[in-house]
Write an enzyme that holds these catalytic residues in place. Structure first.
Site, PDB file in Angstrom:
ATOM      1  N   TRP A   1       8.280  -0.113   3.584  1.00 15.47           N
ATOM      2  CA  TRP A   1       6.855  -1.240   3.284  1.00 15.47           C
ATOM      3  C   TRP A   1       6.728  -2.625   3.124  1.00 15.47           C
ATOM      4  O   TRP A   1       5.065  -3.521   4.320  1.00 15.47           O
ATOM      5  CB  TRP A   1       6.634  -1.354   1.294  1.00 15.47           C
TER       6      TRP A   1
ATOM      7  N   LYS B   1       4.742   3.939  -9.329  1.00 17.12           N
ATOM      8  CA  LYS B   1       5.839   3.540  -9.036  1.00 17.12           C
ATOM      9  C   LYS B   1       6.205   3.892 -10.829  1.00 17.12           C
ATOM     10  O   LYS B   1       6.918   3.968 -11.515  1.00 17.12           O
ATOM     11  CB  LYS B   1       6.213   3.093  -8.325  1.00 17.12           C
TER      12      LYS B   1
ATOM     13  N   ASP C   1       5.468  -8.021  -3.039  1.00 15.60           N
ATOM     14  CA  ASP C   1       5.112  -6.591  -3.613  1.00 15.60           C
ATOM     15  C   ASP C   1       5.942  -6.292  -3.889  1.00 15.60           C
ATOM     16  O   ASP C   1       7.260  -6.391  -3.797  1.00 15.60           O
ATOM     17  CB  ASP C   1       4.791  -6.147  -2.086  1.00 15.60           C
TER      18      ASP C   1
HETATM   19  C1  LIG Z   1       4.582   3.013  -2.467  1.00 17.83           C
HETATM   20  C2  LIG Z   1       4.773   1.685  -2.696  1.00 17.83           C
HETATM   21  C3  LIG Z   1       4.023   1.264  -1.679  1.00 17.83           C
HETATM   22  C4  LIG Z   1       2.891   1.546  -0.927  1.00 17.83           C
HETATM   23  O1  LIG Z   1       2.086   2.675  -1.881  1.00 17.83           O
HETATM   24  P1  LIG Z   1       0.931   2.797  -2.034  1.00 17.83           P
HETATM   25  O2  LIG Z   1       0.483   2.442  -2.899  1.00 17.83           O
HETATM   26  O3  LIG Z   1       0.535   4.170  -1.961  1.00 17.83           O
HETATM   27  O4  LIG Z   1      -0.121   1.955  -0.744  1.00 17.83           O
HETATM   28  C5  LIG Z   1       4.030  -0.193  -0.477  1.00 17.83           C
HETATM   29  N1  LIG Z   1       5.134  -0.808  -0.961  1.00 17.83           N
HETATM   30  C6  LIG Z   1       6.191  -0.713  -1.980  1.00 17.83           C
HETATM   31  C7  LIG Z   1       6.838  -1.739  -2.256  1.00 17.83           C
HETATM   32  C8  LIG Z   1       5.976   0.930  -2.553  1.00 17.83           C
HETATM   33  O5  LIG Z   1       6.859   1.046  -3.772  1.00 17.83           O
END
Ligand SMILES: *Cc1c(COP(=O)(O)O)cnc(C)c1O
Length: 360
Positions: free
Chosen positions: A101, A195, A171
């Site tokens: 990511w 998540k 993030d």
């Molecule tokens: C799942 C995830 C993403 C991607 O998220 P989307 O909503 O599918 O774009 C980005 N960063 C992390 C840490 C993730 O777990």
């Protein structure tokens, strides 16, 4: 048989949240119509968005000079939206690369400016968090991924930021609201909901006041944080149902006792699972112990055993323990034990690990 969903995302949600979601699809509040058809201009929906933001602010103790936005496009859109809004042409941003990511965030940033990778655990399969990093004094911001969903590493302490304006962007898709957080240390925090806090389709963004209106370029309207702040996250038709589900999750978190209590529960769940991985000769954790995530727990068969992963996965599935397959880039198994995974699910998994070992 009760099923426990260990998926990394979309992930499990509390039963009472699913129940409320189901009822709302028949009738939302006192409107007499479904949440799926109600206008976002109605008072009920405007109230819902305000309520969700207020709860979020309360739970995470978000200071008054931060805005809370409910956006679309997932965390992946934030990989571009952050640099579009706060990285000038030819500007540089520091990144710590801790998994796929963060690599994706780096690649998007490089389309607009220059992403400097100041630390990476790539060579070691992303099994730890690099801690001795030298930040660039002329960097506009430092970007980190607080929890690495695929590899199961998590920051236990955030780096002290040392750049031009002392901005850190994070993030937090896979650990937001899993524990208390000092929001004031960050310039922007973003997280896809699927998540830990709701369904896919809504992304929460926290942004500090002074990062708005930098006017670095002529932005596409949908990419402009300022527009979403001014329109209360309703510049276009927002994901009303998703925000409803997030709000129900926030209610559930409040009922549990907030983030201190949630953190305590998360620690207890993770500790017992890691203890079992350490104690059970069948399994090993590829992750450096000090960096192990409380949310995503990858583990693999120890090399001496020539057993197919699928055997353990089937063994678990028969007991209602679902979606334990590791990410394709890591293999083995991954138990995602987000907020909504009850302790009983972790206990069941531990029993399965023990029984499987006994049976070989
Ligand atoms: C799942 C995830 C993403 C991607 O998220 P989307 O909503 O599918 O774009 C980005 N960063 C992390 C840490 C993730 O777990």
């Amino acid at each position: 048989m009760k099923k426990y969903n260990f998926s990394a995302g979309p992930a499990c949600l509390p039963d009472q949240v699913l129940e409320a979601a189901s009822l709302s699809s028949k009738q939302f509040s006192k409107t007499g119509i479904s949440i799926l058809e109600v206008s976002h201009r109605s008072k009920d929906v405007v109230d819902l968005f305000n309520e969700a933001s207020d709860r979020f602010r309360g739970l995470l103790d978000v200071p008054g000079n931060y805005h809370i936005l409910w956006l679309q496009g997932g965390a992946s859109t934030q990989f571009s939206m952050v640099p579009l809004n706060i990285l000038p042409d030819n500007g540089i941003a520091d990144f710590i690369e801790t998994g796929s990511w963060s690599t994706k965030a780096i690649n998007e940033c490089n389309k607009l400016g220059c992403a400097k990778i100041i630390g990476s655990s790539k060579e070691k399969g992303f099994t730890f968090i690099p801690k001795t990093v030298t930040q660039n004094a002329d960097s506009e911001y430092l970007h980190i991924t607080s929890n690495n969903t695929i590899y199961g590493t998590q920051y236990k302490r955030f780096p002290e930021v040392k750049n031009k304006n002392n901005i850190i962007v994070a993030d937090m898709s896979s650990d937001i609201l899993s524990k208390p957080l000092e929001v004031r240390k960050f310039g922007i925090i973003y997280a896809g909901a699927q998540k830990n806090i709701g369904p896919a389709g809504v992304t929460v963004v926290l942004i500090k006041d002074d990062l708005l209106n930098l006017n670095l370029r002529d932005l596409p309207t949908m990419m402009n944080y300022q527009v979403h702040v001014e329109k209360g996250s309703m510049f276009n038709t927002p994901p009303v149902f998703n925000v409803f589900v997030v709000n129900e999750t926030l209610k559930w978190l409040e009922k549990i006792g907030g983030l201190d209590m949630m953190h305590k529960i998360n620690k207890s769940k993770a500790e017992k699972l890691y203890d079992e991985i350490e104690a059970n000769p069948l399994f090993i954790s590829p992750v450096k112990s000090e960096d192990r995530s409380l949310m995503n727990v990858p583990f693999v068969f120890s090399d001496e055993y020539k057993i197919k992963d699928s055997e353990f996965l089937e063994f678990c599935a028969k007991r209602g323990l679902m979606t334990l397959k590791g990410h394709r880039s890591v293999g083995g198994f991954r138990a995602s034990i987000y907020n909504a995974m009850p302790e009983s699910g972790v206990d069941m998994l531990i029993s399965a690990m023990r029984d499987f070992r006994r049976n070989i």
